[in-house]
Design an enzyme around this catalytic site. Sequence first.
Site, short mmCIF file in Angstrom:
data_model
loop_
_atom_site.label_atom_id
_atom_site.label_comp_id
_atom_site.label_asym_id
_atom_site.label_seq_id
_atom_site.Cartn_x
_atom_site.Cartn_y
_atom_site.Cartn_z
CG HIS A 4 0.00 4.25 4.12
ND1 HIS A 4 -0.07 3.54 5.30
CD2 HIS A 4 -0.98 3.76 3.30
CE1 HIS A 4 -1.03 2.64 5.19
NE2 HIS A 4 -1.60 2.76 4.00
CB ALA A 30 -0.94 -0.01 1.21
CG ASN A 62 1.71 -6.35 6.23
OD1 ASN A 62 2.56 -7.04 6.77
ND2 ASN A 62 0.48 -6.77 6.02
#
EC number: 1.4.1.21
Length: 275
Positions: free
Chosen positions: A226, A130, A196
């Site tokens: 993120h 991601a 992750n």
Amino acid sequence: MWKLWGSWPEGDRVRIALIGHGPIAAHVAAHLPVGVQLTGALCRPGRDDAARAALGVSVAQALEGLPQRPDLLVDCAGHSGLRAHGLTALGAGVEVLTVSVGALADAVFCAELEDAARAGGTRLCLASGAIGALDALAAAAMGTGLQVTYTGRKPPQGWRGSRAEKVLDLKALTGPVTHFTGTARAAAQAYPKNANVAAAVALAGAGLDATRAELIADPGAAANIHEIAAEGAFGRFRFQIEGLPLPGNPRSSALTALSLLAALRQRGAAIRPSF
């Protein structure tokens, strides 16, 4: 138009099997690049019918139970899937592609995976998942003085079922709250379903124990955000992505599924990026 990514040569075909049958696995199965053939899937006991319905292929609980040996095993199931099948596949010489990068925060398991890959003469490949900018981090890590901070910001519902519920009342939040600060290794171990990305950032750059991670529950966030902040002898950069989920599956990252498809496409390219 000429593309850097290329594709599999006409007539060539690579056989893959999937670990898992959830939204990410189903998306990968439905959008395979030309030249990639899905020949089977691995699932947990009792999930055979659901896996067959989702993917339309032969299903087994172990690699040796599949009717055809795959050239590549693609992990779409999370840490438990990699733990259940990764060592066996690598030891048997089957390459593994995984999005479960956080599982490598367990130093013992990471060493076992490396040993199995070497014994089998193959490799474990880590999908970017991601996040992006991992190529820049990897280059920066070749210099000196690299400092990296990863910040993961999600709406409260994105932290349900995680350790955050033990320290926050997610339903009562009125503003952003940081519920974890520490190393990327600690984040990946404490939040196996949520961090992750922290592990991927760390492994590409400064390492699991030198990368700082901050995890935030933010009722004002409309997406999973993120952010990477890095500086060192190379200079500095800041990267941010607002990731959307797969359509109809709010807990599954669209970019994670797409990163697996990109990795599959790149495998067949005569000209491709080095990252």
